[in-house]
Scaffold this active site. Structure first.
Site, PDB file in Angstrom:
ATOM      1  N   GLN A 242       3.829   3.610   4.179  1.00 55.17           N
ATOM      2  CA  GLN A 242       2.807   3.877   4.986  1.00 55.17           C
ATOM      3  C   GLN A 242       2.778   5.548   5.106  1.00 55.17           C
ATOM      4  OE1 GLN A 242       4.968   1.153   6.465  1.00 55.17           O
ATOM      5  NE2 GLN A 242       3.647   0.143   5.001  1.00 55.17           N
TER       6      GLN A 242
ATOM      7  N   GLY B  37       2.540  -0.675  -0.522  1.00 50.48           N
ATOM      8  CA  GLY B  37       2.146  -0.803  -1.997  1.00 50.48           C
ATOM      9  C   GLY B  37       2.374   0.210  -2.794  1.00 50.48           C
ATOM     10  N   HIS B  38       3.259   0.371  -3.498  1.00 49.27           N
ATOM     11  CA  HIS B  38       3.910   1.379  -4.395  1.00 49.27           C
ATOM     12  C   HIS B  38       3.566   1.242  -5.767  1.00 49.27           C
ATOM     13  CE1 HIS B  38       6.482   3.077  -0.975  1.00 49.27           C
ATOM     14  NE2 HIS B  38       5.057   3.201  -0.585  1.00 49.27           N
TER      15      HIS B  38
ATOM     16  N   ASP C 127      -0.732   5.487   1.277  1.00 51.45           N
ATOM     17  CA  ASP C 127      -1.358   5.688   0.001  1.00 51.45           C
ATOM     18  C   ASP C 127      -1.408   7.004  -0.603  1.00 51.45           C
ATOM     19  OD1 ASP C 127      -1.953   2.774   0.252  1.00 51.45           O
ATOM     20  OD2 ASP C 127      -3.659   3.307   1.312  1.00 51.45           O
TER      21      ASP C 127
ATOM     22  N   LYS D 270       3.557   7.975  -2.616  1.00 50.94           N
ATOM     23  CA  LYS D 270       4.799   8.068  -2.759  1.00 50.94           C
ATOM     24  C   LYS D 270       5.639   7.482  -3.579  1.00 50.94           C
ATOM     25  CE  LYS D 270       4.389   6.423   1.493  1.00 50.94           C
ATOM     26  NZ  LYS D 270       2.925   6.378   1.669  1.00 50.94           N
TER      27      LYS D 270
HETATM   28  P1  IMP Z   1       0.082  -3.801   9.311  1.00 52.25           P
HETATM   29  O1  IMP Z   1       1.209  -2.782   8.822  1.00 52.25           O
HETATM   30  O2  IMP Z   1      -0.232  -4.748   8.126  1.00 52.25           O
HETATM   31  O3  IMP Z   1       0.334  -4.250  10.366  1.00 52.25           O
HETATM   32  O4  IMP Z   1      -1.305  -3.060   9.147  1.00 52.25           O
HETATM   33  C1  IMP Z   1      -1.548  -2.062  10.149  1.00 52.25           C
HETATM   34  C2  IMP Z   1      -2.491  -0.872   9.669  1.00 52.25           C
HETATM   35  O5  IMP Z   1      -1.483  -0.029   8.693  1.00 52.25           O
HETATM   36  C3  IMP Z   1      -3.669  -1.255   8.835  1.00 52.25           C
HETATM   37  O6  IMP Z   1      -4.503  -0.217   9.078  1.00 52.25           O
HETATM   38  C4  IMP Z   1      -3.224  -1.201   7.251  1.00 52.25           C
HETATM   39  O7  IMP Z   1      -4.144  -1.132   6.599  1.00 52.25           O
HETATM   40  C5  IMP Z   1      -2.048  -0.037   7.395  1.00 52.25           C
HETATM   41  N1  IMP Z   1      -1.212  -0.096   6.206  1.00 52.25           N
HETATM   42  C6  IMP Z   1      -0.113  -0.839   6.425  1.00 52.25           C
HETATM   43  N2  IMP Z   1       0.563  -0.658   4.995  1.00 52.25           N
HETATM   44  C7  IMP Z   1      -0.082   0.452   4.672  1.00 52.25           C
HETATM   45  C8  IMP Z   1       0.227   1.045   3.184  1.00 52.25           C
HETATM   46  O8  IMP Z   1       1.035   0.765   2.694  1.00 52.25           O
HETATM   47  N3  IMP Z   1      -0.769   1.897   2.868  1.00 52.25           N
HETATM   48  C9  IMP Z   1      -1.859   2.328   3.793  1.00 52.25           C
HETATM   49  N4  IMP Z   1      -2.281   1.734   4.722  1.00 52.25           N
HETATM   50  C10 IMP Z   1      -1.239   0.622   5.204  1.00 52.25           C
END
Ligand code: IMP
Length: 430
Positions: free
Chosen positions: A224, A40-41, A13, A16
């Site tokens: 991420q 989420g972009h 977040d 990017k």
């Molecule tokens: P997962 O990727 O859904 O397995 O989530 C694992 C961890 O990564 C959790 O803490 C999510 O909140 C975090 N996470 C996954 N995708 C994003 C992103 O695009 N932005 C911020 N945190 C993310």
């Protein structure tokens, strides 16, 4: 002329999407190489907001090729519905401008169900995943039982693979009290979607090799952030892929020397969604203020993000493990009007001073930040388009962050609008 990889230098977040969109004006191709629709972009283009999860951010620009590399896990339903949603906003998307690696692994509904069942079972110890099935899909990939995009063109192989997949998943489903699945419940929906999906499938490594030969500029779009990396992040509170720039090569099918300049994106403060250690987290009015001014709610899940001061220890670590050459600093304007600012320069742990985040889960939760205080600024930095437009205290803040994290700022973003960007060093020119 270098290619550029854009990666998050915190916990995701960092903004990017906007930076990739801004850079994509100078690129020919935008490639996603890890993660899935957990990302989420948000892009704001001419007052229109586009929310992307799985598709590369270059998709909103005409004349660019978008590629989803083999390192991405693709949910076919999410893929097609994101295309439909963007088309409804007037974005032209067709298989000649969007290519998906034929060897990428698919996320199926059973993955999201397992992700959510596990989180429920973990209770207070939950990871706080996005619930999209990312972890279980990568597990199946590593265990060599995943369904891949190319399997949709081979119904016999697909049927065999689904049987093998269900042997594993039905055992788990029984354990979690979920109803077992029959093979046809998995195969039939996939075969129905196959005619819409397969036109996008290709050996993208071959396409990328050809594009390289033609001297096209490639932009690798990370999702991420480095602190969510499966190896280098705050394990187990991480995502299930490598988010660092090294993954750009393996996750797209290109050599590491083709990745080029690595641009790390960092906010001028810190946020995190989901559980896990966060040494500089603020549980007070200051933290709430950052969240409100910064609109810190997840693009994918809508969850409120945790907020805190800038952590130079973490970002410096991300720079080293991610091979970051330069930084894009975003959301400086969220600090406007704050009298004093704090920056974490080290941690204290059991009487010792640490200059890195230790790997152990107890140690990570136990470190306390050592802060350096700086003067804030009362003027607005929002929308500034040149370094000279920034108040002296803001310039001092940026310079101090550069010193502490041991990397230069290449870009500053001063609002979500793509025009409000200050270029200090052109990543493509390196
Ligand atoms: P997962 O990727 O859904 O397995 O989530 C694992 C961890 O990564 C959790 O803490 C999510 O909140 C975090 N996470 C996954 N995708 C994003 C992103 O695009 N932005 C911020 N945190 C993310």
């Amino acid at each position: 002329m270098a290619n550029v990889a854009v990666i998050g230098a915190q916990w995701g977040d960092e903004g990017k999407g906007k930076i990739v969109d801004w850079l994509s004006e100078r690129a020919d191709v935008v490639v996603r190489f890890q993660g899935g629709h957990n990302a989420g972009h948000t892009l704001v283009v001419d007052n229109t907001t586009y929310k992307l999860s799985l598709l590369p951010s270059g998709i909103v620009r005409q004349g660019k090729l978008s590629i989803i590399g083999n390192g991405v896990v693709v949910d076919p339903v999410a893929f097609l519905s994101e295309i439909d949603r963007l088309r409804a906003q007037g974005v032209a998307i067709a298989p000649d401008t969007l290519r998906v690696a034929e060897n990428c692994c698919l996320i199926l509904p059973l993955h999201a169900e397992l992700d959510q069942a596990r989180e429920r079972a973990r209770g207070d110890a939950k990871i706080g995943t996005t619930g999209r099935g990312i972890g279980p899909a990568y597990e199946d990939k590593t265990a060599r039982r995943a369904i891949r995009l190319c399997d949709l063109a081979d119904p016999d192989a697909l049927a065999r693979k689904v049987d093998e997949l269900l042997l594993h998943h039905n055992a788990l489903r029984r354990g979690y009290g979920e109803p077992e699945l029959a093979a046809d419940q998995v195969v039939a929906p996939l075969m129905e979607l196959a005619p819409r999906l397969l036109p996008y499938a290709e050996a993208v490594w071959q396409r990328l090799s050809e594009l390289r030969r033609q001297g096209r500029r490639i932009l690798f779009e990370g999702a991420q952030g480095a602190m969510l990396d499966i190896d280098h992040g705050t394990y187990p509170y991480v995502t299930s892929s490598n988010t660092v720039a090294g993954q750009a090569a393996a996750g797209a099918g290109i050599g590491p020397s083709s990745v080029g300049f690595v641009l790390g994106i960092t906010k001028a403060y810190t946020t995190r969604v989901g559980s896990g250690p966060f040494p500089t987290e603020l549980h007070d009015e200051i933290g709430r203020g950052l969240g409100e001014r910064g609109h810190e709610f997840g693009t994918v899940t809508g969850r409120a993000r945790r907020c805190g001061w800038f952590d130079a220890v973490l970002v410096r670590q991300a720079i080293k493990v991610g091979g970051i050459d330069g930084l894009a600093l975003t959301k400086l304007d969220v600090l406007d009007g704050m009298e004093r600012l704090k920056v974490c320069t080290a941690y204290r742990h059991h009487g010792h001073t640490l200059h890195h985040l230790p790997a152990g889960v107890t140690a990570q939760a136990g470190v306390t930040p050592v802060y350096e205080e700086m003067e804030g600024w009362s003027e607005s930095t929002r929308g500034a388009r040149s370094f000279a437009d920034l108040p002296a205290a803001a310039v001092k803040y940026v310079k101090r962050l550069e010193e502490l994290v041991e990397a230069p700022a290449a870009l500053l973003s001063t609002s979500p609008d793509r025009q409000d960007t200050i270029l200090m060093r052109d990543p493509f020119a390196d």
